[in-house]
Design an enzyme around this catalytic site. Structure first.
Site, PDB file in Angstrom:
ATOM      1  NE  ARG A   1       4.402 -15.475   2.151  1.00  0.00           N
ATOM      2  CZ  ARG A   1       3.866 -16.682   2.169  1.00  0.00           C
ATOM      3  NH1 ARG A   1       2.558 -16.828   2.058  1.00  0.00           N
ATOM      4  NH2 ARG A   1       4.616 -17.749   2.299  1.00  0.00           N
ATOM      5  CG  HIS A   2       7.498 -14.656  -1.453  1.00  0.00           C
ATOM      6  ND1 HIS A   2       6.774 -15.825  -1.611  1.00  0.00           N
ATOM      7  CD2 HIS A   2       8.029 -14.718  -0.216  1.00  0.00           C
ATOM      8  CE1 HIS A   2       6.884 -16.556  -0.523  1.00  0.00           C
ATOM      9  NE2 HIS A   2       7.641 -15.915   0.345  1.00  0.00           N
ATOM     10  N   GLY A   3       4.953 -14.023  -4.191  1.00  0.00           N
ATOM     11  CA  GLY A   3       3.857 -14.866  -4.658  1.00  0.00           C
ATOM     12  C   GLY A   3       4.126 -16.349  -4.433  1.00  0.00           C
TER      13      GLY A   3
END
Ligand SMILES: *[C@@H]1O[C@H](CO)[C@@H](O)[C@H](O)[C@H]1NC(C)=O
Ligand SMILES: *[C@@H]1O[C@H](CO)[C@@H](O)[C@H](O)[C@H]1NC(C)=O
Length: 496
Positions: A93-95
């Site tokens: 998942r993106h940060g």
């Protein structure tokens, strides 16, 4: 970095509450004051050392480090004697990111309400005076969900740890020659995450060896290269990473169907949330009718965002007890459960393309080969959203409780395993590690860098063929067209 963002809202109340009890001699007292000042200064320099105890209840807005304790050498595993890792598929998942426009507008509304209606003056509690005097609404609509600097660090650090654990798979040559593929959702926070991940790889390589930086080399051919001097390699692939939005059965049956998520709405207006709302309005000195459930949630989000983005213990956090936070966390989990996970089978089935892609990649990597054959693709990096990971986790059958969470059973769900705070914090990841072993390939699954067992399998490192047997029904089925359009496709299991 902090200075460049307005509205730091550091709590003066913090020092007050740490005052030593009992009388002290003058010099000891001075000494303690000095030490407290140094500690506070360090905390400020390091971006605030204290973390609110409600930080583990922020659901999808939880910081990775609050949910997960990374640092294992992921490569070593009991039962891995004589085995060597040959492939890594990482779904990430993106940060950490800014709020999206919807939440920025709610924060704006809440901020105006509190500034205009909440009592000021010496009678107000310290945190409320802090909100009035030191906190400014600094979120603007153009921030809309973008990755923040902390989010880049999330991905860089994950990449570095993965290089430490799998030095033979994540090599500079692998990235340069296309053996490491990087696919991402088209959303800017994901593309930025894909770049930050590669920054982390380069940093790890620069640290361990002299290695030359790629960029202008021939390695970026065949995939879409973006970015500057670093020569980022990535391919935008929404068919894999955002297939849910192309799945008609999902969009019509769940996403835009209020009945499908009615448990969330019920809980929002149910007794637990009503009590939280009453308590929060009392603390803010507001008429409870003015403070809608959405605005209560906005205050909770401010606390989470200021911690995640700026490492700050925001005065807004003082509004919530641990119990309040658990209720709000449950509301978020209800939404994730019914909208993205086990609540409806189409939620998981909407991600069949990604499921098949992962297993096809593993099949190829595990295929027997002669010494003269080209080695398998060492790594596949797939960057998406919580909305990508949750359906995949549901297809795999992970974190499934016996009883589904509903608006009516909050009290019996305290021990549930389905908790978004632990499953999908920022930079959440699922790692599939394929090993070459004496009795054939074996597969290890790690969720947020902790070993997880496939349902029904008793080993941490089962034979790959046993994993395949577990998911036989999905490997043979899970037909995106059939599930999403209600009709079979011409060629089953094709990647779109
Ligand atoms: C982790 O373990 C692998 C395999 O045993 C080894 O090659 C690698 O050097 C280890 N990494 C660290 C940082 O110890
Ligand atoms: C909406 O959701 C409900 C509950 O899951 C379901 O019974 C109904 O068929 C759905 N409506 C549509 C249009 O899919």
């Amino acid at each position: 970095m902090e200075a460049s963002v307005p509205g730091t809202g550091l709590l003066r109340a913090d020092t007050g509450s740490r005052a030593a009890p009992g009388p002290l001699s003058g010099s000891v007292h001075r000494h303690r004051l000095l030490r407290a000042a140094v500690v506070l200064l360090l905390a400020r320099l390091c971006g605030g050392a204290s973390v609110p105890d409600i930080a583990v209840h922020f659901g999808t807005k939880t910081r990775y480090e609050d949910a997960v304790r990374p640092g294992l050498n992921l490569s070593s595993s009991p039962g891995a004697e004589g085995c060597s890792p040959v492939h890594l598929t990482a779904v990430i998942r993106h940060g950490t990111r800014f709020p999206t426009v919807k939440n920025i507008r709610r924060i704006e509304r809440l901020s105006r309400l509190v500034q205009s209606r909440s009592p000021r003056g010496p009678g107000a509690p310290a945190w409320l005076r802090d909100i009035h005097e030191h906190w400014r609404q600094w979120y603007t609509e153009d921030m809309d969900g973008q990755l923040v600097e902390k989010g880049r660090a999330d991905l860089r650090n994950l990449a570095t740890r993965l290089v430490d654990s799998f030095p033979a798979l994540l090599t500079e040559a692998g990235l340069r020659t296309g053996g490491i593929s990087v696919k991402t959702s088209s959303k800017h926070r994901c593309v930025s995450s894909a770049e930050a991940f590669q920054d982390g790889l380069h940093r790890a390589w620069d640290r361990t060896g002299p290695g030359t930086r790629p960029g202008t080399g021939p390695g970026t051919t065949g995939t879409q290269a973006a970015g500057g001097e670093q020569g980022y390699v990535h391919e935008v692939d929404d068919v894999l990473m955002r297939s849910f939005e192309r799945c008609r059965g999902y969009v019509e049956g769940v996403e835009t169907n209020a009945t499908a998520t009615e448990e969330v709405e019920r809980f929002k207006h149910g007794p637990e949330l009503r009590q939280v709302r009453t308590r929060i309005s009392e603390r803010l000195g507001l008429d409870p009718d003015l403070l809608t459930p959405d605005l209560v949630e906005a205050a909770f989000f401010i606390c989470s965002y200021e911690l995640a983005i700026k490492s700050l213990y925001s005065p807004w956090c003082r509004l919530f007890t641990k119990e309040d936070a658990k209720v709000l966390e449950y509301k978020g989990d209800l939404k994730q459960f019914w909208k993205r996970s086990y609540g409806h089978s189409i939620n998981g089935l909407s991600t069949c393309p990604l499921f098949h892609h992962i297993f096809r990649t593993l099949d190829k990597a595990g295929r027997p080969r002669r010494a003269t054959d080209t080695p398998p693709e060492p790594a596949s990096i797939l960057i998406g959203h919580a909305e990508t990971l949750l359906p995949l986790i549901s297809l795999l059958g992970l974190y499934k409780d016996k009883t589904p969470p509903t608006a009516a059973n909050y009290q019996s769900q305290h021990g549930r395993v389905f908790r978004s705070s632990f499953i999908v914090p920022y930079a959440a990841n699922l790692l599939f590690v394929l090993y070459d072993c004496p009795r054939g390939p074996r597969l290890r699954l790690l969720a947020n860098e902790s070993p997880v067992r496939f349902p029904g399998l008793t080993q941490d490192l089962p034979l790959y063929r046993d994993v395949r047997a577990t998911y036989r029904h999905l490997l043979d089925g899970c037909d995106f067209y059939k599930e999403c359009e209600g009709r079979p496709s011409r060629a089953p299991n094709t990647e779109l």
